[in-house]
Design a protein around this motif. Structure first.
Motif, PDB file in Angstrom:
ATOM      1  N   UNK A 119       0.760  -1.231   0.158  1.00 56.95           N
ATOM      2  CA  UNK A 119       0.037  -0.022  -0.058  1.00 56.95           C
ATOM      3  C   UNK A 119       0.741   1.165   0.044  1.00 56.95           C
ATOM      4  N   UNK A 120       0.155   2.272  -0.152  1.00 53.43           N
ATOM      5  CA  UNK A 120       0.876   3.773  -0.421  1.00 53.43           C
ATOM      6  C   UNK A 120       1.135   3.936   1.134  1.00 53.43           C
ATOM      7  N   UNK A 121       0.805   3.871   2.063  1.00 52.35           N
ATOM      8  CA  UNK A 121       1.038   4.474   3.469  1.00 52.35           C
ATOM      9  C   UNK A 121       2.178   3.862   4.439  1.00 52.35           C
ATOM     10  N   UNK A 122       2.066   2.466   4.231  1.00 44.42           N
ATOM     11  CA  UNK A 122       2.981   1.850   5.230  1.00 44.42           C
ATOM     12  C   UNK A 122       4.599   2.317   4.930  1.00 44.42           C
ATOM     13  N   UNK A 123       4.886   3.136   5.895  1.00 45.11           N
ATOM     14  CA  UNK A 123       6.248   3.739   5.648  1.00 45.11           C
ATOM     15  C   UNK A 123       6.168   5.310   5.131  1.00 45.11           C
ATOM     16  N   UNK A 124       5.742   5.578   3.800  1.00 42.47           N
ATOM     17  CA  UNK A 124       5.784   6.913   3.556  1.00 42.47           C
ATOM     18  C   UNK A 124       5.040   7.640   4.342  1.00 42.47           C
ATOM     19  N   UNK A 125       3.866   7.331   4.950  1.00 40.46           N
ATOM     20  CA  UNK A 125       3.261   8.141   5.657  1.00 40.46           C
ATOM     21  C   UNK A 125       4.122   8.935   6.876  1.00 40.46           C
ATOM     22  N   UNK A 126       4.804   8.026   7.362  1.00 40.51           N
ATOM     23  CA  UNK A 126       5.759   8.615   8.502  1.00 40.51           C
ATOM     24  C   UNK A 126       6.758   9.776   7.932  1.00 40.51           C
ATOM     25  N   UNK A 127       7.247   9.289   6.640  1.00 43.88           N
ATOM     26  CA  UNK A 127       8.424  10.437   6.219  1.00 43.88           C
ATOM     27  C   UNK A 127       7.711  11.519   5.778  1.00 43.88           C
ATOM     28  N   UNK A 128       6.645  11.525   4.798  1.00 49.47           N
ATOM     29  CA  UNK A 128       6.049  12.867   4.526  1.00 49.47           C
ATOM     30  C   UNK A 128       5.368  13.466   5.879  1.00 49.47           C
ATOM     31  N   UNK A 129       4.904  12.759   6.706  1.00 52.95           N
ATOM     32  CA  UNK A 129       4.109  13.486   7.916  1.00 52.95           C
ATOM     33  C   UNK A 129       5.531  14.349   8.787  1.00 52.95           C
ATOM     34  N   UNK A 130       6.691  13.764   8.551  1.00 53.24           N
ATOM     35  CA  UNK A 130       7.833  14.520   9.384  1.00 53.24           C
ATOM     36  C   UNK A 130       8.016  15.474   8.942  1.00 53.24           C
ATOM     37  N   UNK A 131       8.053  15.737   7.340  1.00 55.04           N
ATOM     38  CA  UNK A 131       8.585  17.139   6.736  1.00 55.04           C
ATOM     39  C   UNK A 131       7.454  18.049   6.975  1.00 55.04           C
ATOM     40  N   UNK A 132       6.170  17.513   6.897  1.00 61.46           N
ATOM     41  CA  UNK A 132       4.832  18.315   7.062  1.00 61.46           C
ATOM     42  C   UNK A 132       4.879  18.837   8.617  1.00 61.46           C
ATOM     43  N   UNK A 133       5.319  18.125   9.322  1.00 59.00           N
ATOM     44  CA  UNK A 133       5.375  18.605  10.921  1.00 59.00           C
ATOM     45  C   UNK A 133       6.293  19.551  11.069  1.00 59.00           C
ATOM     46  N   UNK A 134       7.592  19.418  10.603  1.00 58.55           N
ATOM     47  CA  UNK A 134       8.595  20.467  10.621  1.00 58.55           C
ATOM     48  C   UNK A 134       7.943  21.887   9.982  1.00 58.55           C
TER      49      UNK A 134
END
Length: 405
Positions: free
Chosen positions: A83-98
């Motif tokens: 799926x699209x979310x397993x792994x990438x969600x955490x990386x994209x969210x990290x940049x978005x959180x910054x």
């Protein structure tokens, strides 16, 4: 750049048209494209980008040598047709959180790092969390050099082909010593949050889990001319063992899965000589897992003997129960309760993560984002836009509480 813009850029990379799933395997072209995306996100934010000796990518705000850094991130590789979310969600969210913290005008008292760990899923070389295992010293350079893919290509050769020097593979204690806390955000791989009605959760522990290879050996023969009574067909004990695994797991409240099989000579009109199946089993406690796997092996040996086959069982990997740092877990709950007014549920998980590998060396914690289908490692894996936003805000609150006191 917004979460949704980043997500849209990453979404097409490595996507298989036929299944709609992803094939982002370690040190392939799709992996290189994901790595290029990560490096560009770092540059766009004025972060220092580096690739460590084990191929993991890091983006730094501040000087990591100052120590006590707060790090977040996950991985960008996938299982076959994942799926699209397993792994990438955490990386994209990290940049978005910054980005969110900068919008708030947060002042960082500690270095902040974002990481993309390499080869977390183990889809190509058969071992999960290779990048974090090497970094933490849970996998030696010698062991890593012996890893091969289905085509017989070794890990070092694959790394070299992708432009990375494998000569320095190995533990990285100096890097880990700089990290004061690691928080990984991940889509939930199950339905606990969906059932509780919460968009975000905190991990308590990772169940103990392992992978075992079952080699059933019989005798190759002609499918049309060999009498049923004369056959030594290893497919039969394998099939009965798959059913036994389901029974043993159900009785114990655990999970057991034969999800990969290889057959020789693999002909439609041939009785097999070898059926090799890989068992993945997980349970809430070590004793339960031991009982389940022992029961499956016992049944497999009995079925093999009944059909004139032999059986070899090899444990290929094992990870004991991982209890995330209690103090850090409680701090996450306090931050989210105080800042956002959230009473965040704490739940265990049967899935392995880089955070689990690092937990023995660095204080680690995990945030989960609700997955309404409960499906993972499949194109049906999902999270709503609202829940992704809730995850970004929760991660931002946590990072602010840890790095901007």
């Amino acid at each position: 750049m917004s979460f949704h813009s980043m997500w849209a850029e990453l979404l097409p990379i490595g996507r298989a048209a036929a299944s709609g799933g992803y094939r982002r395997f370690a040190w392939t072209g799709a992996d290189a494209d994901c790595r290029a995306w990560f490096a560009q996100q770092a540059r766009d934010r004025g972060l220092t980008h580096e690739v460590d000796r084990n191929g993991n990518q890091w983006a730094w705000l501040g000087d990591p040598a100052a120590g006590d850094a707060v790090v977040t991130g996950s991985h960008l590789d996938s299982v076959p047709d994942g799926g699209a979310f397993d792994g990438p969600l955490g990386v994209v969210s990290a940049f978005a959180a910054l980005d969110e913290l900068r919008r708030r005008g947060a002042r960082f008292a500690k270095p902040l790092g974002i990481v993309n760990f390499g080869d977390e899923e183990g889809a190509r070389f058969g071992l999960a969390c290779v990048g974090s295992r090497l970094t933490a010293g849970a996998l030696t350079a010698e062991q890593a050099h012996r890893l091969t893919d289905a085509e017989g290509i070794t890990l070092p050769r694959a790394m070299e082909a992708a432009g990375h020097d494998p000569g320095a593979l190995g533990p990285d204690p100096e890097r880990l010593a700089r990290i004061g806390a690691f928080v990984e955000l991940h889509v939930e791989q199950g339905r606990a949050l969906d059932l509780s009605g919460d968009p975000v959760g905190i991990a308590s522990a990772i169940w103990p889990h392992g992978r075992w290879r079952f080699d059933f050996r019989g005798e190759a023969n002609h499918a049309g001319t060999t009498r049923i009574t004369d056959r030594r067909d290893p497919m039969l004990p394998y099939a009965e063992t798959v059913l036994a695994a389901r029974r043993e797991a159900a009785l114990a409240g655990a999970v057991a899965t034969f999800g990969k099989v290889a057959v020789e000579p693999n002909g439609v009109n041939a009785v097999p000589s070898l059926v090799r199946g890989w068992l993945d089993s997980r349970a809430e406690g070590q004793d339960t897992l031991d009982t389940v796997v022992a029961g499956i092996e016992r049944a497999a040996r009995a079925h093999a003997a009944a059909h004139g086959a032999t059986l070899d069982v090899t444990r290929e990997s094992f990870t004991p129960v991982v209890e995330f740092d209690h103090a850090l877990r409680d701090e996450l709950a306090r931050i989210l309760g105080t800042t956002a007014g959230l009473k965040v549920p704490v739940l265990g998980t049967g899935a392995g993560h880089d955070a689990g590998i690092l937990s023995g060396r660095v204080p680690t914690a995990m945030l989960f984002v609700r997955n309404p289908t409960g499906v993972s490692h499949s194109p049906a894996e999902s999270a709503t836009e609202d829940d992704c936003t809730a995850g970004v805000l929760a991660l931002a609150d946590v990072l602010e509480g840890l790095a901007c006191p």
